[in-house]
Design an enzyme around this catalytic site. Sequence first.
Site, PDB file in Angstrom:
ATOM      1  N   LYS A  52       0.838  -1.210   0.000  1.00 42.35           N
ATOM      2  CA  LYS A  52       0.000   0.000   0.000  1.00 42.35           C
ATOM      3  C   LYS A  52       0.868   1.253   0.000  1.00 42.35           C
ATOM      4  O   LYS A  52       0.618   2.196  -0.743  1.00 42.35           O
ATOM      5  CB  LYS A  52      -0.918   0.013   1.236  1.00 42.35           C
ATOM      6  CG  LYS A  52      -2.114  -0.917   1.107  1.00 42.35           C
ATOM      7  CD  LYS A  52      -2.854  -1.092   2.426  1.00 42.35           C
ATOM      8  CE  LYS A  52      -3.887  -2.208   2.293  1.00 42.35           C
ATOM      9  NZ  LYS A  52      -4.444  -2.658   3.562  1.00 42.35           N
ATOM     10  N   GLN A  76      -5.070  -1.233   9.651  1.00 42.89           N
ATOM     11  CA  GLN A  76      -5.019  -2.588   9.079  1.00 42.89           C
ATOM     12  C   GLN A  76      -5.682  -3.592  10.030  1.00 42.89           C
ATOM     13  O   GLN A  76      -5.348  -3.659  11.217  1.00 42.89           O
ATOM     14  CB  GLN A  76      -3.552  -2.972   8.817  1.00 42.89           C
ATOM     15  CG  GLN A  76      -3.346  -4.300   8.137  1.00 42.89           C
ATOM     16  CD  GLN A  76      -3.788  -4.333   6.674  1.00 42.89           C
ATOM     17  OE1 GLN A  76      -3.844  -3.306   6.000  1.00 42.89           O
ATOM     18  NE2 GLN A  76      -4.129  -5.501   6.189  1.00 42.89           N
ATOM     19  N   ASP A 112     -11.818   2.950   4.219  1.00 38.31           N
ATOM     20  CA  ASP A 112     -12.341   1.578   4.233  1.00 38.31           C
ATOM     21  C   ASP A 112     -13.871   1.561   4.277  1.00 38.31           C
ATOM     22  O   ASP A 112     -14.470   0.483   4.167  1.00 38.31           O
ATOM     23  CB  ASP A 112     -11.844   0.824   5.475  1.00 38.31           C
ATOM     24  CG  ASP A 112     -10.501   0.151   5.256  1.00 38.31           C
ATOM     25  OD1 ASP A 112     -10.270  -0.344   4.141  1.00 38.31           O
ATOM     26  OD2 ASP A 112      -9.711   0.107   6.214  1.00 38.31           O
TER      27      ASP A 112
HETATM   28  N1  GUN Z   1      -7.042  -6.339   6.014  1.00 36.94           N
HETATM   29  C1  GUN Z   1      -7.151  -6.989   4.832  1.00 36.94           C
HETATM   30  N2  GUN Z   1      -7.738  -6.207   3.897  1.00 36.94           N
HETATM   31  C2  GUN Z   1      -7.984  -5.018   4.508  1.00 36.94           C
HETATM   32  C3  GUN Z   1      -8.568  -3.787   4.059  1.00 36.94           C
HETATM   33  O1  GUN Z   1      -9.011  -3.632   2.904  1.00 36.94           O
HETATM   34  N3  GUN Z   1      -8.648  -2.809   4.991  1.00 36.94           N
HETATM   35  C4  GUN Z   1      -8.197  -2.969   6.279  1.00 36.94           C
HETATM   36  N4  GUN Z   1      -8.339  -1.945   7.118  1.00 36.94           N
HETATM   37  N5  GUN Z   1      -7.659  -4.092   6.722  1.00 36.94           N
HETATM   38  C5  GUN Z   1      -7.539  -5.103   5.832  1.00 36.94           C
END
Ligand code: GUN
Length: 297
Positions: free
Chosen positions: A54, A98, A121
């Site tokens: 990311k 995350q 998100d």
């Molecule tokens: N863990 C795995 N995929 C994601 C995501 O898209 N957002 C977040 N916050 N955690 C994740």
Amino acid sequence: MSAERIDGKAFAAKLRERVGAQANTFAEQTGRKPGLAVVLVGEDPASEVYVRAKGKATIAAGMASFEHRLAADTDQQTLIDLVERLNADEAVDGILVQLPLPKHLDEKAVIATIDPNKDVDGITPTNAGRLVLGMDTLVSCTPLGCLLLLRDLFDDLSGLDAVVIGRSILFGKPMAQLLLSENCTVTMAHSRTRDLKSLLRRADIVVAAVGVPNLIRGDWLKPGSVVLDGGINRLDPEPGEAKGRIVGDVAYDEATEHVRAITPVPGGVGATTIAVLLRNTLVAAYRNEGLEVLQDL
Ligand code: GUN
């Protein structure tokens, strides 16, 4: 019959290009880059890989990346304090904590602390509620990626039977809401569903994210249906392999004999997530500046 392979990587590359161009315009308009803060608590290896990817993608799109790594034993108040600092930081347009968090932390309370205007998100109570109410909002990245893939495959989703397998806050629940807003007839299946096979027999669209390798067999699927496989499961290594292969929730080779189109794993649904995260960050940046996004992203 052999199905079309839906290329999530190619889709993501095009989206990243559009977002990158628009991020440059944003920087010219405002004198600053759109900023994404990612918070990682602990050292889960899979989360480490995602967070690194990311950060790299954010910088490659011409945005500012802020990474906050906290020890696995971080207490609730320290994490909440960090989220509040990020809420107040004008250089930060998007905040991603995350998930999953270590077990001793209250995930729901942490999520509820995120400023909804920075919630890339789409999982704060405000944004989840806005989605249910059919209001414009930030939507979780992987389901939004799935919807964008489906829009490329269908002129109109109205009236189609869709089955979403999995009910997580990041994937299954928002996916079902998005399909409902497109006028699909949506069924949600999950680990307690009694007869998945018979639900799938009539599904024009199947979106799976359960985390069970090859759970869905090819002959369960309706001929001519479209399958989006959000599962990412590592198999045990075969003799001679250092690591097991990554497969989805759907038995891909079998499914291609029945369906019209299907996403591969890897290179399908998962490949779109980061591109959509960048898109959401850019949309949040424009809104946080009180400006209109110039092109349809
Ligand atoms: N863990 C795995 N995929 C994601 C995501 O898209 N957002 C977040 N916050 N955690 C994740």
